[in-house]
Design a protein around this motif. Structure first.
Motif, PDB file in Angstrom:
ATOM      1  N   SER A  83      -1.703  -6.945  -9.612  1.00 17.78           N
ATOM      2  CA  SER A  83      -1.523  -8.331 -10.039  1.00 17.78           C
ATOM      3  C   SER A  83      -0.471  -8.999  -9.161  1.00 17.78           C
ATOM      4  O   SER A  83       0.047  -8.393  -8.210  1.00 17.78           O
ATOM      5  N   GLU A  84      -0.115 -10.242  -9.500  1.00 12.70           N
ATOM      6  CA  GLU A  84       0.917 -10.933  -8.734  1.00 12.70           C
ATOM      7  C   GLU A  84       2.280 -10.280  -8.906  1.00 12.70           C
ATOM      8  O   GLU A  84       3.189 -10.535  -8.121  1.00 12.70           O
ATOM      9  N   LYS A  85       2.428  -9.404  -9.912  1.00 13.49           N
ATOM     10  CA  LYS A  85       3.680  -8.668 -10.100  1.00 13.49           C
ATOM     11  C   LYS A  85       3.764  -7.428  -9.205  1.00 13.49           C
ATOM     12  O   LYS A  85       4.820  -6.805  -9.091  1.00 13.49           O
ATOM     13  N   THR A  86       2.662  -7.083  -8.571  1.00 12.37           N
ATOM     14  CA  THR A  86       2.615  -5.886  -7.718  1.00 12.37           C
ATOM     15  C   THR A  86       3.292  -6.159  -6.382  1.00 12.37           C
ATOM     16  O   THR A  86       2.961  -7.137  -5.705  1.00 12.37           O
ATOM     17  N   CYS A  87       4.235  -5.285  -6.001  1.00 10.96           N
ATOM     18  CA  CYS A  87       4.834  -5.414  -4.668  1.00 10.96           C
ATOM     19  C   CYS A  87       4.239  -4.409  -3.696  1.00 10.96           C
ATOM     20  O   CYS A  87       4.346  -4.592  -2.482  1.00 10.96           O
ATOM     21  N   ALA A  88       3.599  -3.333  -4.229  1.00 10.21           N
ATOM     22  CA  ALA A  88       3.011  -2.333  -3.329  1.00 10.21           C
ATOM     23  C   ALA A  88       2.023  -1.443  -4.059  1.00 10.21           C
ATOM     24  O   ALA A  88       2.116  -1.230  -5.277  1.00 10.21           O
ATOM     25  N   VAL A  89       1.090  -0.928  -3.300  1.00 10.31           N
ATOM     26  CA  VAL A  89       0.201   0.154  -3.734  1.00 10.31           C
ATOM     27  C   VAL A  89       0.432   1.307  -2.773  1.00 10.31           C
ATOM     28  O   VAL A  89       0.377   1.120  -1.549  1.00 10.31           O
ATOM     29  N   ILE A  90       0.707   2.502  -3.297  1.00  9.70           N
ATOM     30  CA  ILE A  90       0.965   3.661  -2.443  1.00  9.70           C
ATOM     31  C   ILE A  90      -0.124   4.707  -2.659  1.00  9.70           C
ATOM     32  O   ILE A  90      -0.450   5.055  -3.794  1.00  9.70           O
ATOM     33  N   ILE A  91      -0.688   5.177  -1.553  1.00 14.52           N
ATOM     34  CA  ILE A  91      -1.845   6.078  -1.595  1.00 14.52           C
ATOM     35  C   ILE A  91      -1.703   7.161  -0.537  1.00 14.52           C
ATOM     36  O   ILE A  91      -1.313   6.882   0.597  1.00 14.52           O
ATOM     37  N   GLU A  92      -2.052   8.393  -0.895  1.00  8.19           N
ATOM     38  CA  GLU A  92      -2.271   9.452   0.093  1.00  8.19           C
ATOM     39  C   GLU A  92      -3.743   9.370   0.509  1.00  8.19           C
ATOM     40  O   GLU A  92      -4.628   9.526  -0.342  1.00  8.19           O
ATOM     41  N   PRO A  93      -4.054   9.130   1.775  1.00  5.35           N
ATOM     42  CA  PRO A  93      -5.459   9.113   2.184  1.00  5.35           C
ATOM     43  C   PRO A  93      -6.195  10.420   1.850  1.00  5.35           C
ATOM     44  O   PRO A  93      -7.396  10.405   1.600  1.00  5.35           O
ATOM     45  N   ILE A  94      -5.451  11.512   1.871  1.00  3.45           N
ATOM     46  CA  ILE A  94      -5.955  12.779   1.334  1.00  3.45           C
ATOM     47  C   ILE A  94      -4.865  13.320   0.416  1.00  3.45           C
ATOM     48  O   ILE A  94      -3.755  13.615   0.871  1.00  3.45           O
ATOM     49  N   GLN A  95      -5.159  13.417  -0.873  1.00  2.00           N
ATOM     50  CA  GLN A  95      -4.157  13.954  -1.785  1.00  2.00           C
ATOM     51  C   GLN A  95      -3.886  15.413  -1.436  1.00  2.00           C
ATOM     52  O   GLN A  95      -4.809  16.201  -1.234  1.00  2.00           O
ATOM     53  N   GLY A  96      -2.595  15.756  -1.377  1.00  2.00           N
ATOM     54  CA  GLY A  96      -2.210  17.109  -1.003  1.00  2.00           C
ATOM     55  C   GLY A  96      -1.990  18.003  -2.199  1.00  2.00           C
ATOM     56  O   GLY A  96      -2.874  18.770  -2.591  1.00  2.00           O
ATOM     57  N   GLU A  97      -0.817  17.897  -2.824  1.00  2.00           N
ATOM     58  CA  GLU A  97      -0.499  18.738  -3.977  1.00  2.00           C
ATOM     59  C   GLU A  97      -1.459  18.482  -5.130  1.00  2.00           C
ATOM     60  O   GLU A  97      -1.631  19.341  -5.999  1.00  2.00           O
ATOM     61  N   GLY A  98      -2.096  17.326  -5.140  1.00  2.00           N
ATOM     62  CA  GLY A  98      -3.039  16.986  -6.205  1.00  2.00           C
ATOM     63  C   GLY A  98      -4.373  17.687  -6.093  1.00  2.00           C
ATOM     64  O   GLY A  98      -5.230  17.533  -6.970  1.00  2.00           O
ATOM     65  N   GLY A  99      -4.599  18.442  -5.008  1.00  2.00           N
ATOM     66  CA  GLY A  99      -5.825  19.231  -4.925  1.00  2.00           C
ATOM     67  C   GLY A  99      -6.690  19.017  -3.708  1.00  2.00           C
ATOM     68  O   GLY A  99      -7.869  19.355  -3.702  1.00  2.00           O
ATOM     69  N   ILE A 100      -6.155  18.463  -2.622  1.00  2.00           N
ATOM     70  CA  ILE A 100      -6.908  18.212  -1.384  1.00  2.00           C
ATOM     71  C   ILE A 100      -8.178  17.433  -1.702  1.00  2.00           C
ATOM     72  O   ILE A 100      -9.303  17.940  -1.701  1.00  2.00           O
ATOM     73  N   ILE A 101      -7.965  16.149  -1.999  1.00  2.00           N
ATOM     74  CA  ILE A 101      -9.069  15.252  -2.344  1.00  2.00           C
ATOM     75  C   ILE A 101      -9.001  14.032  -1.429  1.00  2.00           C
ATOM     76  O   ILE A 101      -7.974  13.358  -1.356  1.00  2.00           O
ATOM     77  N   ARG A 102     -10.085  13.765  -0.735  1.00  2.00           N
ATOM     78  CA  ARG A 102     -10.149  12.610   0.164  1.00  2.00           C
ATOM     79  C   ARG A 102     -10.300  11.309  -0.604  1.00  2.00           C
ATOM     80  O   ARG A 102     -11.007  11.256  -1.616  1.00  2.00           O
ATOM     81  N   ALA A 103      -9.663  10.278  -0.098  1.00  2.00           N
ATOM     82  CA  ALA A 103      -9.919   8.939  -0.626  1.00  2.00           C
ATOM     83  C   ALA A 103     -11.281   8.466  -0.142  1.00  2.00           C
ATOM     84  O   ALA A 103     -11.705   8.781   0.977  1.00  2.00           O
ATOM     85  N   ASP A 104     -11.978   7.723  -0.984  1.00  2.00           N
ATOM     86  CA  ASP A 104     -13.192   7.048  -0.546  1.00  2.00           C
ATOM     87  C   ASP A 104     -12.792   5.848   0.303  1.00  2.00           C
ATOM     88  O   ASP A 104     -11.857   5.113  -0.049  1.00  2.00           O
ATOM     89  N   LYS A 105     -13.493   5.626   1.392  1.00  2.00           N
ATOM     90  CA  LYS A 105     -13.172   4.487   2.242  1.00  2.00           C
ATOM     91  C   LYS A 105     -13.259   3.180   1.461  1.00  2.00           C
ATOM     92  O   LYS A 105     -12.440   2.270   1.631  1.00  2.00           O
ATOM     93  N   GLU A 106     -14.242   3.077   0.573  1.00  2.00           N
ATOM     94  CA  GLU A 106     -14.407   1.861  -0.226  1.00  2.00           C
ATOM     95  C   GLU A 106     -13.186   1.620  -1.114  1.00  2.00           C
ATOM     96  O   GLU A 106     -12.790   0.463  -1.343  1.00  2.00           O
ATOM     97  N   PHE A 107     -12.611   2.693  -1.601  1.00  4.25           N
ATOM     98  CA  PHE A 107     -11.417   2.572  -2.446  1.00  4.25           C
ATOM     99  C   PHE A 107     -10.236   2.050  -1.631  1.00  4.25           C
ATOM    100  O   PHE A 107      -9.500   1.164  -2.076  1.00  4.25           O
ATOM    101  N   LEU A 108     -10.081   2.577  -0.427  1.00  5.49           N
ATOM    102  CA  LEU A 108      -8.989   2.132   0.436  1.00  5.49           C
ATOM    103  C   LEU A 108      -9.187   0.679   0.856  1.00  5.49           C
ATOM    104  O   LEU A 108      -8.224  -0.097   0.924  1.00  5.49           O
TER     105      LEU A 108
END
Length: 388
Positions: A173-198
């Protein structure tokens, strides 16, 4: 090993390593191990690479530390190199991935303040993410097991399900200053981001005048087959956080920012050892090996070899569910506890590490040979056969 005098912050294997060369490690009893952990995706050129040793020797005889009150040649050279290779404009140097993410959080919060919208300080993070263990980085690490003893965390943090576009749309929303993403989650289980999501994250950030931050601490510096992970996905963030492979084993981190995210002024942030001459010299040597000597060029072919071999094993062992990841940051997803595989592989002289409860992580040096890949896969075959 006898009880030592260090705080018990780590669960360690019962081994003491004293030397390493390439993809091999040797313990104090002379036993050899094939290393598919690489310092947890740090030793991108393996152990004791000649270029790193040469850089350390040469720079240590010139200058090790003077502080960031002054300029040094190696720091300027490394900054120029990273900017020339990326889509960004400025660099801040630090010592680790956690520190890089801390800096990015502060950049985002300042950006929100400069924007002029009241209460523009919210940061959107992903469930099962991992961004570090200091209080700021921990706050955007959306895994309760890491946070529970250290509450309360920073306010203004929202977590959404990774790769769920509708969740993201509802939260930014307009209150958001940032979105932080691992393109491939590491400790979370080695999961790739979908390009559409990024792409949607980038679109929403632009629409709401927020910064898009990619945490490439583990998946960056050649690990995906491109120097920066964002290049493998075709989505350019405002900020890229780097560490691990950037120093090939020597502690160094960096934050790359584009023009609109370059908001720091003198006094806003600092790092005593950040960008020290020794670390920068090593990092320049690492980048030369990866790019000029074309180590990165072989990563995607090695990914193909790994995936083909693991897919063969999937047909034989029903507890192997899938292989995810990209380049040489791969995860074997299982129906059994990963620690069982890790333990048996360790006994057979193969170092691997888990990522969550049911994923075996494969993050070897980027210059690993095809023969060494086959040797490691053979040990995995033996382990899976014993567990079947």
């Amino acid at each position: 090993m006898k009880k030592n005098y260090q705080m018990e912050a780590y669960s360690r294997f019962n081994v003491v390593f004293e030397k390493g060369l390439g993809t091999k490690l040797y313990d104090i009893n002379g036993k050899k191990y094939l290393d598919f952990v690489a310092g947890v995706a740090v030793n991108c050129l393996g152990h004791c690479h000649p270029s790193i040793i040469e850089a350390l020797n040469e720079q240590s005889q010139k200058l090790i530390h003077v502080s960031n009150l002054y300029w040094t040649p190696t720091q300027n050279q490394l900054a120029k190199k990273l900017i020339s290779l990326s889509d960004h404009n400025t660099v801040f140097f630090c010592n680790s991935g956690t520190e890089a993410n801390e800096a990015a959080i502060k950049i985002a919060r300042k950006y929100g303040k400069l924007n002029g919208v009241a209460e523009k300080y919210e940061i959107i993070t992903m469930e099962n993410s991992f961004h570090g263990r200091t209080m700021g980085a921990l706050s955007v690490t959306a895994q309760p097991k890491y946070q529970k003893y250290f509450m309360p965390i920073l306010e203004g943090i929202k977590s959404v399900r990774f790769n769920y576009i509708d969740d993201l749309k509802e939260s930014v929303s307009e209150k958001t200053c940032a979105v932080i993403i691992e393109p491939i989650q590491g400790e979370g289980g080695i999961i790739r981001a979908d390009k559409e999501f990024l792409l949607k994250a980038k679109e929403l950030c632009e629409k709401n005048d927020a910064l898009l931050i990619f945490d490439e601490v583990q998946c960056g510096i050649g690990r995906t087959g491109d120097l920066f992970a964002y290049q493998s996905f075709g989505v350019v963030p405002d900020i890229v956080c780097l560490a691990k492979g950037l120093g090939g084993g020597f502690p160094i981190g960096a934050v790359l920012a584009n023009k609109r995210a370059s908001v720091f002024k003198p006094g806003d942030h600092g790092c005593t050892f950040g960008g020290n001459p020794l670390g920068c010299a090593v990092s320049l040597a690492v980048l030369e090996e990866l790019i000029d000597n074309k180590v990165i060029n072989g990563v995607k072919e090695k990914e193909k070899i790994f995936k083909e071999e693991i897919e063969k094993l999937m047909n034989k062992y029903s507890f192997i569910k899938k292989i995810d990841g990209k380049g040489l940051m791969l995860g074997i997803h299982l129906d059994i506890e990963a620690k069982k595989v890790v333990s048996k592989a360790f006994d057979k002289g193969l170092l691997i590490v888990g990522a969550g409860n049911n994923v075996v992580r494969i993050v070897p040096p980027l210059n690993i040979t095809k023969e060494e890949i086959n040797d490691g896969v053979q040990i995995l075959k033996e382990v899976f056969e014993e567990l079947s």
